[in-house]
Structure formats: structure tokens, C-alpha cells
Design a protein around this motif. Structure first.
Motif, PDB file in Angstrom:
ATOM      1  N   VAL A 131       0.844  -1.200   0.000  1.00  0.00           N
ATOM      2  CA  VAL A 131       0.000   0.000   0.000  1.00  0.00           C
ATOM      3  C   VAL A 131       0.878   1.248   0.000  1.00  0.00           C
ATOM      4  CG1 VAL A 131      -1.675   1.333   1.336  1.00  0.00           C
ATOM      5  CG2 VAL A 131      -1.996  -1.131   1.044  1.00  0.00           C
ATOM      6  N   ALA A 132       1.927   1.258   0.829  1.00  0.00           N
ATOM      7  CA  ALA A 132       2.827   2.412   0.894  1.00  0.00           C
ATOM      8  C   ALA A 132       3.549   2.625  -0.441  1.00  0.00           C
ATOM      9  CB  ALA A 132       3.836   2.236   2.020  1.00  0.00           C
ATOM     10  N   ALA A 133       3.989   1.540  -1.067  1.00  0.00           N
ATOM     11  CA  ALA A 133       4.681   1.658  -2.358  1.00  0.00           C
ATOM     12  C   ALA A 133       3.741   2.185  -3.432  1.00  0.00           C
ATOM     13  CB  ALA A 133       5.256   0.294  -2.766  1.00  0.00           C
ATOM     14  N   ALA A 134       2.513   1.705  -3.454  1.00  0.00           N
ATOM     15  CA  ALA A 134       1.545   2.187  -4.444  1.00  0.00           C
ATOM     16  C   ALA A 134       1.236   3.662  -4.216  1.00  0.00           C
ATOM     17  CB  ALA A 134       0.259   1.351  -4.374  1.00  0.00           C
ATOM     18  N   ALA A 135       1.128   4.072  -2.954  1.00  0.00           N
ATOM     19  CA  ALA A 135       0.867   5.479  -2.649  1.00  0.00           C
ATOM     20  C   ALA A 135       2.036   6.353  -3.109  1.00  0.00           C
ATOM     21  CB  ALA A 135       0.627   5.655  -1.153  1.00  0.00           C
ATOM     22  N   ARG A 136       3.256   5.906  -2.809  1.00  0.00           N
ATOM     23  CA  ARG A 136       4.438   6.676  -3.236  1.00  0.00           C
ATOM     24  C   ARG A 136       4.528   6.755  -4.750  1.00  0.00           C
ATOM     25  NH1 ARG A 136       6.585   4.026   1.213  1.00  0.00           N
ATOM     26  NH2 ARG A 136       7.540   2.427  -0.078  1.00  0.00           N
ATOM     27  N   ALA A 138       2.153   6.933  -6.726  1.00  0.00           N
ATOM     28  CA  ALA A 138       1.144   7.906  -7.161  1.00  0.00           C
ATOM     29  C   ALA A 138       1.497   9.318  -6.690  1.00  0.00           C
ATOM     30  CB  ALA A 138      -0.227   7.501  -6.614  1.00  0.00           C
ATOM     31  N   GLY A 139       2.689   9.479  -6.116  1.00  0.00           N
ATOM     32  CA  GLY A 139       3.126  10.794  -5.668  1.00  0.00           C
ATOM     33  C   GLY A 139       2.563  11.188  -4.315  1.00  0.00           C
ATOM     34  N   PHE A 140       2.100  10.213  -3.571  1.00  0.00           N
ATOM     35  CA  PHE A 140       1.491  10.469  -2.266  1.00  0.00           C
ATOM     36  C   PHE A 140       2.441  10.005  -1.179  1.00  0.00           C
ATOM     37  CE2 PHE A 140      -1.365   9.406   1.282  1.00  0.00           C
ATOM     38  CZ  PHE A 140      -2.113  10.575   1.363  1.00  0.00           C
ATOM     39  N   SER A 141       2.528  10.769  -0.109  1.00  0.00           N
ATOM     40  CA  SER A 141       3.405  10.423   1.000  1.00  0.00           C
ATOM     41  C   SER A 141       2.552   9.869   2.144  1.00  0.00           C
ATOM     42  CB  SER A 141       4.155  11.676   1.439  1.00  0.00           C
ATOM     43  OG  SER A 141       5.274  11.333   2.181  1.00  0.00           O
ATOM     44  N   PRO A 142       2.442   8.540   2.264  1.00  0.00           N
ATOM     45  CA  PRO A 142       1.548   7.966   3.278  1.00  0.00           C
ATOM     46  C   PRO A 142       2.103   8.092   4.693  1.00  0.00           C
ATOM     47  CG  PRO A 142       2.732   6.223   2.162  1.00  0.00           C
ATOM     48  CD  PRO A 142       3.123   7.511   1.479  1.00  0.00           C
ATOM     49  N   ALA A 143       1.208   8.333   5.636  1.00  0.00           N
ATOM     50  CA  ALA A 143       1.590   8.370   7.046  1.00  0.00           C
ATOM     51  C   ALA A 143       1.244   7.036   7.694  1.00  0.00           C
ATOM     52  CB  ALA A 143       0.881   9.516   7.755  1.00  0.00           C
TER      53      ALA A 143
END
Length: 160
Positions: A131-136, A138-143
Motif C-alpha cells: 500500500v505504501a509503495a503504491a501510494a508513493r 502515485a506521488g502520495f506520502s503515506p503516514a
């Protein structure tokens, strides 16, 4: 493999309460009698339980209890990692990972049976990493992320 099944009452509620008290002491937090009672009620529920169901039970013991009373206790229990909120159900369950010595920031995923309401907690680092890799990507920085999967549990599938 699920670590916790919240369909049946906790097998060792007194042990879970003792561990919760010890965890709070280690963090310098206080598990007041009210917070402890709300935690007991979440443990006793044996399945995800909503704030207003908890309030109804609490009012049977403390007639003056109001929604903020329960919500403050739930906020404390969430902050201490003693319970989780299942967003899909707007309900709360005990954290099964606390008993395994994990801190309250461990990755967690939930499997929710749409037939019987059985809810199992997972703590799979590979799911969290995906999930974190997919978010990154997409240019998103997951918390942090909580994954809730709705479907059919093994018991309901076998009964069908």
C-alpha cells in the motif's frame, strides 16, 4: 493468517486488562476506572461494537453518562493502541497485537464478514509495504494506512 477473531468473547479478558494497564504505565498514561470499564465492554462485546451501544451499557451503570464520556475514553484507548476503529462499521474492537508485544503503530488490516460480522485482525507487513509503495508511486506520502476487506468468513462459506 489472522491474529485475532473478534466474533467470540475474549478468552482471557483479565489478562488483556492487565496488559493494557501495564502498557499504559510504561507510556506514562493512566487507565482510569472509566477508561478501563469502556475497554472491558469492548473486550466483552466479542465483535465490533459502536460507541452508542457502549454508551447504552455504560448508562446502565452510570445514569449520567453522556456521549463525550464514551468518546473521550475511546479516543484514549485508540491513542494507546488498545483498540482499533473499524471505519466500515463505525465500531471498535480490541487490538489483538497489543498482546503480542507490538507497539500501537503496527500495520493492521481487517477481514470483515458481511454475513455474520466476524472481524479478524491481521498485521501483515507485506500488505502495508504494498500500500505504501503504491501510494508513493502515485506521488502520495503515506503516514499510515488501515486496510478493511469485506467478504465471507470461513464459517459462513462452509455453511452456504
Amino acid at each position: 493468517m489472522p491474529h485475532g477473531d473478534h466474533h467470540h468473547p475474549a478468552a482471557d479478558q483479565s489478562g488483556a486488562l492487565r496488559e493494557a494497564e501495564e502498557a499504559c504505565l510504561r507510556r506514562g498514561a493512566q487507565l482510569t476506572p472509566l477508561r478501563r470499564r469502556v475497554l472491558e465492554m469492548v473486550l466483552e462485546a466479542g465483535q465490533p461494537v459502536g460507541a452508542y451501544a457502549l454508551l447504552d451499557r455504560l448508562r446502565a451503570e452510570r445514569p449520567g453518562a453522556a456521549p463525550p464520556t464514551v468518546y473521550r475514553a475511546l479516543d484514549f484507548l485508540l491513542a494507546q493502541g488498545l483498540i482499533h476503529r473499524i471505519e466500515r462499521l463505525n465500531a471498535f474492537i480490541p487490538c489483538t497485537e497489543a498482546a503480542h508485544g507490538h507497539d500501537h503503530e503496527h500495520p493492521h488490516q481487517f477481514l470483515i464478514c458481511r454475513n455474520c460480522g466476524r472481524t479478524a485482525e491481521l498485521s501483515d507487513d507485506s500488505v502495508a509495504a504494498a500500500v505504501a509503495a503504491a501510494a508513493r508511486a502515485a506521488g502520495f506520502s503515506p503516514a499510515r494506512a488501515t486496510v478493511e476487506v469485506e467478504g465471507t468468513c470461513e464459517a459462513c462459506a462452509a455453511a452456504a
